[in-house]
Design an enzyme around this catalytic site. Structure first.
Site, short mmCIF file in Angstrom:
data_model
loop_
_atom_site.label_atom_id
_atom_site.label_comp_id
_atom_site.label_asym_id
_atom_site.label_seq_id
_atom_site.Cartn_x
_atom_site.Cartn_y
_atom_site.Cartn_z
CG ASP A 161 14.31 -37.79 11.32
OD1 ASP A 161 14.16 -37.85 10.10
OD2 ASP A 161 14.78 -38.72 12.01
CE LYS A 214 18.02 -32.52 7.38
NZ LYS A 214 17.68 -33.32 8.57
N GLY A 234 14.78 -38.79 4.46
CA GLY A 234 13.38 -38.79 4.10
C GLY A 234 12.81 -37.44 4.43
CG HIS A 235 13.98 -33.96 3.29
ND1 HIS A 235 14.88 -33.25 2.55
CD2 HIS A 235 14.60 -34.25 4.45
CE1 HIS A 235 16.00 -33.11 3.24
NE2 HIS A 235 15.86 -33.71 4.40
CD GLN A 244 21.54 -38.63 6.18
OE1 GLN A 244 22.47 -38.12 5.59
NE2 GLN A 244 20.54 -39.21 5.55
P1 IMP Z 1 22.69 -45.01 7.63
O1 IMP Z 1 22.79 -43.57 7.22
O2 IMP Z 1 21.54 -45.75 7.00
O3 IMP Z 1 23.98 -45.74 7.51
O4 IMP Z 1 22.34 -45.02 9.20
C1 IMP Z 1 23.28 -44.60 10.16
C2 IMP Z 1 22.59 -43.85 11.29
O5 IMP Z 1 22.04 -42.63 10.80
C3 IMP Z 1 21.41 -44.61 11.92
O6 IMP Z 1 21.35 -44.26 13.29
C4 IMP Z 1 20.21 -44.01 11.21
O7 IMP Z 1 19.02 -44.14 11.98
C5 IMP Z 1 20.64 -42.58 11.07
N1 IMP Z 1 20.01 -41.88 9.95
C6 IMP Z 1 20.30 -41.99 8.64
N2 IMP Z 1 19.53 -41.19 7.90
C7 IMP Z 1 18.73 -40.54 8.75
C8 IMP Z 1 17.73 -39.53 8.58
O8 IMP Z 1 17.42 -39.05 7.49
N3 IMP Z 1 17.12 -39.11 9.73
C9 IMP Z 1 17.46 -39.58 10.95
N4 IMP Z 1 18.40 -40.50 11.15
C10 IMP Z 1 19.03 -40.98 10.06
MG MG Z 2 13.98 -37.46 7.90
#
Ligand code: IMP
Ligand code: MG
Length: 436
Positions: A13, A16, A40-41, A222
């Site tokens: 977040d 990007k 999520g962009h 991420q």
């Molecule tokens: P997962 O990727 O859904 O397995 O989540 C694992 C960890 O990564 C958790 O702490 C999520 O909140 C974090 N996470 C996954 N995708 C994002 C993202 O796009 N932005 C911020 N945190 C993320």
């Molecule tokens: Mg995001």
């Protein structure tokens, strides 16, 4: 500079999407190399807001887009995104999906949800989109890949084999409803028909583009501290967002990457559980969250907010080999007269360190050492260049550069596409008439 990676330098977040969107104007091909619909962009173009999760951001700028082998794809979400984009006049004809990308199946989502429930207080705080279970099956070599949709017989057989096992887990271990084979098969046969035209040899497409001197952008999802190998395990995602992941996640040699741009907020946020040394204590946390609109794109969750953590950022510079840094959302800090910046950690042993601890207990108990710098306490709305920033804001940027030994090539001052200030390096490399 044909090959450029844009990588999150914090916990995701960082903004990007906006940087990629900007660079995409001057690129020929935009590639995602890891992750799935957990990303999520948000991109704002004029009055229009686009939230995309599965397809690379470049699609909005009518750029060819690759979803690499390192990604996991939820066909339902991918196809919904295709429909949404097409209905808003954006073509997906040049979206290419790697046949080696793994598919997120309904049981992955169910297991992700059930396993978080089961972990209770120890939960990771995942996005519950089935990411971890899909990558786990990939590593177990029982995953279903995008190319399996090319042959209905193979697809049915793989679903059958997987379900036979997954249903036992769902019922006996997680005590939730199993899936009916025929329903899943029927649903996925429907998706299969629609996915087929998107399947391509994406490694070859990217290789050819680079050979032809085209500009290829690799869009990380991420962030560095969520990296499976290098992040704050187990509070991480299940793939490798770090820049080197671009090579394996797309299928090119690491020497094809020329520039690595880290993206960091002028402060830090984190969603989900896990240690967070520079997390803001007191009412300023909510203040930053409100001003920065720090709520998750995918899950709507409140993001935890912290002051800029230079220890973690230095680690990100090292792991990614950052060639420059984009510092986003500087405007959010405009209300503060004084701004704490975390420059070191105090460890349980009493030692103070500027390097990111390599063992979890040190990190979990690290106390932030803050240096407080002067704020600028004025809006940045009318600033047009980095040189034109208020003095204290310029000092903030220079402080980051000195501490990281990385040039800040871009500064974000607002959410619109236009609200970015370019540094010299950036100007030279990317700015031409097509970027406004
Ligand atoms: P997962 O990727 O859904 O397995 O989540 C694992 C960890 O990564 C958790 O702490 C999520 O909140 C974090 N996470 C996954 N995708 C994002 C993202 O796009 N932005 C911020 N945190 C993320
Ligand atoms: Mg995001």
């Amino acid at each position: 500079m044909p090959g450029t990676v844009v990588v999150g330098a914090q916990w995701g977040d960082e903004g990007k999407g906006k940087i990629v969107d900007l660079l995409a104007q001057n690129s020929d091909l935009v590639c995602r190399y890891q992750g799935g619909p957990n990303a999520g962009h948000t991109i704002i173009v004029g009055d229009e807001t686009f939230k995309i999760r599965q397809i690379p951001t470049g699609v909005i700028s009518a750029k060819a887009s690759v979803i690499g082998n390192g990604c996991v794809v939820d066909p339902e979400i991918f196809l919904a995104e295709v429909d949404e984009l097409e209905s808003r006049g954006i073509s997906t004809a040049e979206v290419y999906l790697s046949g080696s990308a793994h598919l997120i199946m309904p049981w992955h989502v169910a297991i992700d949800q059930a396993s978080e429930r089961r972990l209770g207080k120890l939960q990771i705080g995942t996005t519950k989109r089935g990411i971890g279970p899909a990558y786990a099956d990939k590593a177990l070599r029982i995953g279903i890949r995008a190319q399996d949709v090319l042959d209905p017989k193979i697809l049915r057989q793989k679903i059958e084999v997987a379900l036979a096992e997954k249903n036992v887990w769902l019922e006996r271990v997680y005590e939730v409803e199993p899936f009916a084979l025929e329903e899943v098969v029927e649903r996925y046969e429907g998706y299969a028909k629609r996915l087929r035209p998107y399947l391509k040899d994406t490694s070859l497409i990217v290789d050819r583009a680079i050979k032809e001197g085209k500009r290829v952008l690799f869009e990380g999802a991420q962030g560095t501290l969520l990296d499976l190998d290098h992040g704050t395990y187990p509070f991480v995602t299940s793939s490798n967002p770090v820049a080197s992941g671009a090579a394996t996640g797309v299928g090119i040699g690491p020497n094809r990457i020329d520039a690595i741009i880290g993206v960091a907020k002028a402060y830090v946020t984190r969603v989900g559980e896990g240690p967070f040394p520079s997390e803001i204590q007191g009412s300023d946390q909510a203040r930053v969250r409100e001003i920065g609109a720090e709520f998750g794109t995918v899950t709507g969750r409140e993001r935890r907010c912290g002051w800029l953590d230079l220890v973690a950022l230095r680690y990100a510079a090292r792991l990614n080999g950052l060639t420059s840094l984009a510092l986003t959302k500087l405007d959010v800090l405009s209300v503060f007269e004084q701004i704490p910046v975390c420059v070191a950690y105090r460890l349980p042993s009493g030692e103070t360190t500027r390097e990111f601890p390599c063992h979890q207990s040190d990190f979990h108990h690290a106390e932030p050492v803050f240096e407080t710098v002067a704020g600028w306490a004025e809006p940045l709305d009318d600033v047009e260049s980095i040189a034109g920033l208020p003095e204290a804001a310029r000092d903030y940027v220079s402080f980051v550069e000195r501490e990281l030994e990385v040039e800040v090539s871009l500064v974000g001052t607002g959410q619109d596409r236009e609200r970015v200030l370019f540094g010299n390096g950036f100007e030279k490399l990317y700015r031409d008439k097509s970027v406004t």
